[in-house]
Motif scaffolding. Structure first.
Motif, PDB file in Angstrom:
ATOM      1  N   ALA A   1       0.838  -1.201   0.000  1.00  0.00           N
ATOM      2  CA  ALA A   1       0.000   0.000   0.000  1.00  0.00           C
ATOM      3  C   ALA A   1       0.866   1.242   0.000  1.00  0.00           C
ATOM      4  N   SER A   2       0.254   2.329  -0.355  1.00  0.00           N
ATOM      5  CA  SER A   2       0.903   3.628  -0.203  1.00  0.00           C
ATOM      6  C   SER A   2       0.017   4.440   0.720  1.00  0.00           C
ATOM      7  N   HIS A   3       0.592   4.940   1.784  1.00  0.00           N
ATOM      8  CA  HIS A   3      -0.182   5.578   2.840  1.00  0.00           C
ATOM      9  C   HIS A   3       0.272   7.025   2.968  1.00  0.00           C
ATOM     10  N   PRO A   4      -0.652   7.977   2.975  1.00  0.00           N
ATOM     11  CA  PRO A   4      -0.239   9.380   3.025  1.00  0.00           C
ATOM     12  C   PRO A   4       0.352   9.794   4.366  1.00  0.00           C
ATOM     13  N   ASP A   5       0.075   9.038   5.400  1.00  0.00           N
ATOM     14  CA  ASP A   5       0.554   9.431   6.725  1.00  0.00           C
ATOM     15  C   ASP A   5       0.962   8.183   7.495  1.00  0.00           C
ATOM     16  N   ILE A   6       2.221   7.780   7.346  1.00  0.00           N
ATOM     17  CA  ILE A   6       2.662   6.564   8.036  1.00  0.00           C
ATOM     18  C   ILE A   6       3.370   6.874   9.341  1.00  0.00           C
ATOM     19  N   GLY A   7       3.504   8.158   9.667  1.00  0.00           N
ATOM     20  CA  GLY A   7       4.109   8.514  10.940  1.00  0.00           C
ATOM     21  C   GLY A   7       5.610   8.349  10.972  1.00  0.00           C
ATOM     22  N   ILE A   8       6.247   8.196   9.799  1.00  0.00           N
ATOM     23  CA  ILE A   8       7.701   8.026   9.704  1.00  0.00           C
ATOM     24  C   ILE A   8       8.263   9.152   8.834  1.00  0.00           C
TER      25      ILE A   8
ATOM     26  N   ASP B   1      -0.479  10.077  16.630  1.00  0.00           N
ATOM     27  CA  ASP B   1      -1.373  10.681  15.641  1.00  0.00           C
ATOM     28  C   ASP B   1      -2.525   9.713  15.430  1.00  0.00           C
ATOM     29  N   PRO B   2      -3.739  10.090  15.830  1.00  0.00           N
ATOM     30  CA  PRO B   2      -4.870   9.166  15.704  1.00  0.00           C
ATOM     31  C   PRO B   2      -5.140   8.736  14.266  1.00  0.00           C
ATOM     32  N   ASN B   3      -4.593   9.482  13.295  1.00  0.00           N
ATOM     33  CA  ASN B   3      -4.819   9.144  11.890  1.00  0.00           C
ATOM     34  C   ASN B   3      -3.647   8.410  11.255  1.00  0.00           C
TER      35      ASN B   3
ATOM     36  N   ALA C   1      -0.780   2.282  12.531  1.00  0.00           N
ATOM     37  CA  ALA C   1      -0.672   1.708  13.878  1.00  0.00           C
ATOM     38  C   ALA C   1       0.770   1.394  14.244  1.00  0.00           C
ATOM     39  N   ALA C   2       1.565   0.950  13.276  1.00  0.00           N
ATOM     40  CA  ALA C   2       2.955   0.598  13.570  1.00  0.00           C
ATOM     41  C   ALA C   2       3.698   1.789  14.158  1.00  0.00           C
ATOM     42  N   ALA C   3       3.489   2.970  13.603  1.00  0.00           N
ATOM     43  CA  ALA C   3       4.176   4.168  14.096  1.00  0.00           C
ATOM     44  C   ALA C   3       3.692   4.545  15.489  1.00  0.00           C
TER      45      ALA C   3
END
Length: 694
Positions: A34-41, A514-516, A519-521
């Motif tokens: 997947a490509s995720h706009p907000d992965i927290g990394i 970040d609630p959005n 989960a890994a991050a």
């Protein structure tokens, strides 16, 4: 032993982020991509020229480190400062908007506005000059006898409520007061007496022969003399030498940070009538009466040799020397709220010399910080209304629940733990109280007088109100839900005596939570912090407190022996880390926090995998779930720090420097698989050498 177990070190430090390219996935790749706009990394902050197995901190943060400058008004920068900056901006908006409002007289909003206005009114501060110090100087000047000295010293007693490093309580007052439940009586609050009496950060600054410490002492002599000269003191150079000589004797009497952490050395309950015999030299009756502690039957003396040694100095050192010391301490303590030359001189020594910070913060930032400190709950009530929605609280509480459950489940699988110890641990985790965001009850400021033209008086009255609040707890039932931080504080805490955890609203923000975000991050960053605090209930300190918070070691001898062996491996591991040329981390001093980092990361990793519900984690932007988890952890400890500040941290802090906390991953089996770490790489540990506690 620490009364509090904080996740952070001294001033939540700083961070500016740049975002940036991912490493190739090296663990078993799940089918989903997947490509995720907000992965927290921060992908752009990764340095692919560094092998994860050689230096995971540099791998996770190397590009960021190269491209980031420490702000001139800070001693360090990093992820926690990014969160701190956000909280600072939020609180400043609240406070500054109130300054323009017409809040009714006597309201918390009016007190906040007037406190901030008084701090910002530099013209008034210049006009007042040293006049606000007259109430402090007059009783000192009036000292004629040792009994007078005892009364003045007692009147200066203040409470230890510093949310930075409670073990190393630092105060220029002779002693400090801490109030919480008794070590062996979980139902009643007790007064604890703590060592004090010095102005520099710790005894090491007076006693160490390290060349930088010796240089700091020389600059301290210059600072003390300069401050006294500025105040019109005759013979300032000679007075400075006399003052520092007495502070050095006090430092020699103080106990070390390592000894102060040992709860067994702190369990010294003295009858109030025994102080004269056990610590002669100070008129304790006069001292305790002036401190409003004369109605106590018993007091716990946290550092008995220090109390005895300092009391002896009160009896032996010339009265005039004590008066010089007390006048200087009053001046030094008030300097930030005095005219600009005093504030600048104070910052030049404590900020630039001791921390390496070249530029003082803008005055509005200092005003916000001080308003937050002295009217913390008043600001906190407004803060949570504006910036911590119920949805965020619910998500964090769910995360906490999952990590507590992971800890509980791991207790069932520990082969080394005996049934008797396991039963006690289960009882303790079942009664663990976790509070998220803010307290159930708020402080009452109705009796606090705040004036828009009296900045130093406002601060002193707020400090006095806090002391009164702590005194009022004596003889009262223990409040297990008591908070020791404000909601706008970027930190987290374990309270061993309350078997409780506090996670303030301000730390529960991006990039730590970040609630959005993925989960890994969240599990790798805030999850590991939550796990860190939970684990303190079961570490070398937690083992000394049962489910009710009483000092009672609940481990069998066999389990204690295993824990000792495992933790000594961790001591040696951290002793090897060289923070500055020739200056290593003290593995014993930082042991409790290092244990919590290993245990917290272990629990968060288990909870993350459980959260997947048996499904494989998706690969996002070329990163597997485990890679994202560990990168989030490594980037949570992203930091740059000035050498002087790092040196101070090594001498005074029970936390290892951030770059070494990121290396906790080398004790987790899953990290090796995630990044294909092989023997021969610098961080590689053979399976038997990896520290496994929970």
């Amino acid at each position: 032993m620490q009364r509090f177990r904080w996740v952070l070190t001294a001033a939540v430090m700083t961070c500016t982020t740049t975002l940036a390219a991912a490493p190739a996935a090296t663990d078993s790749t799940p089918a989903t991509k997947a490509s995720h706009p907000d992965i927290g990394i921060d992908l752009k902050g990764i340095d692919h020229a560094v092998k994860p197995g050689d230096n995971f901190f540099d791998y996770a943060n190397g590009v960021w480190v190269k491209n980031t400058q420490i702000p001139p008004d800070r001693s360090s920068t990093g992820t926690f400062f990014e969160v701190y900056q956000l909280a600072e901006k939020q609180t400043s908006q609240l406070i500054r908007s109130l300054a323009q409002s017409h809040a009714p007289a006597g309201s918390n909003e009016r007190k906040i506005a007037d406190y901030y206005a008084a701090y910002m009114n530099e013209a008034n501060i210049e006009k007042l000059g040293l006049a606000p110090l007259k109430p402090a100087f007059e009783p000192i000047d009036a000292i004629k006898t040792r009994d007078d000295l005892a009364r003045v010293l007692g009147s200066q007693m203040r409470a230890d409520v510093d949310p930075i490093n409670a073990t190393n309580f630092h105060t220029e007052n002779l002693f400090g007061l801490f109030v919480t439940q008794g070590l062996e009586d979980a139902t009643h609050n007790m007064a604890y007496l703590l060592q004090g009496g010095i102005a520099m950060p710790s005894r090491d600054y007076y006693l160490s022969q390290d060349k930088d410490m010796v240089e700091a002492r020389a600059k301290y002599q210059t600072y003390v003399a300069s401050l006294l000269k500025l105040a019109g003191t005759p013979d300032a150079e000679a007075q400075a030498r006399t003052i520092i000589a007495l502070e050095t004797k006090i430092a020699q009497a103080q106990e070390s940070l390592v000894d102060s952490q040992d709860v067994h050395k702190a369990n010294n309950v003295w009858n109030i009538g025994d102080f004269a015999q056990k610590a002669p030299g100070l008129n304790w009756d006069a001292y305790f009466k002036a401190a409003n502690l004369d109605n106590q039957k018993q007091i716990d003396v946290w550092q008995p040799s220090a109390i005895t040694g300092i009391a002896k100095l009160v009896g032996n050192e010339p009265l005039e020397t004590w008066k010089l010391l007390l006048r200087y301490h009053a001046l030094d303590d008030a300097a930030p709220l005095l005219p600009k030359p005093y504030a600048d001189l104070h910052f030049d020594f404590y900020g630039t010399t001791l921390q390496g910070t070249p530029k003082q913060q803008d005055r509005w930032k200092r005003a916000v910080t001080n308003t937050n400190t002295d009217l913390g709950d008043a600001v906190g009530q407004l803060y949570v209304k504006h910036y911590f929605p119920p949805s965020s609280k619910a998500k964090v509480e769910e995360l906490v629940k999952n990590i507590v459950a992971a800890f509980d489940e791991r207790l069932d699988t520990l082969a080394w733990m005996t049934p008797a110890t396991r039963a006690k641990a289960k009882e303790k985790i079942a009664t663990l109280r976790v509070s998220v965001g803010y307290p159930d009850t708020w402080r009452d400021y109705s009796t606090l007088q705040i004036r828009a033209d009296d900045p130093l008086g406002n601060h002193e009255r707020a400090v006095a109100l806090e002391y009164k609040h702590q005194l009022a707890k004596l003889g009262q039932p223990v409040d297990k839900g008591e908070w020791w931080m404000t909601p706008q504080t970027v930190n987290a805490v374990n309270l061993p005596l309350q078997n409780a955890l506090n996670f303030p609203a301000a730390i529960l923000q991006p990039p730590l939570f970040d609630p959005n975000a993925d989960a890994a991050a969240n599990y790798g960053s805030i999850g590991a912090i939550i796990g860190h605090e939970i684990s303190h209930s079961f570490d070398n300190t937690g083992a000394d407190f049962d489910a009710l918070g009483r000092m009672e070691n609940w481990w069998t001898p066999e389990d204690a022996a295993h824990f000792q062996a495992a933790t000594q491996k961790l001591v040696k591991q951290y002793d090897q880390y060289e923070a500055l040329p020739g200056l290593h981390v003290n593995g014993q001093q930082t042991l409790g926090e290092n244990i919590a980092d290993v245990s917290g990361l272990t629990a968060a990793y288990a909870a993350y995998h459980k959260s997947l519900g048996g499904k494989p984690a998706p690969v996002i932007d070329g990163l597997t779930g485990d890679q994202r988890f560990f990168l989030a952890f490594g980037q949570a400890w992203r930091s740059k720090i000035r050498d002087a500040a790092l040196r101070q941290r090594l001498a005074t802090d029970v936390h290892a420097p951030a770059q070494f906390r990121a290396l906790t991953v080398r004790n987790i089996d899953g990290w090796y698989k995630a990044f294909d770490v092989k023997p021969g790489e610098k961080l590689y540990l053979a399976p038997d050498d990896r520290v496994k506690i929970w």
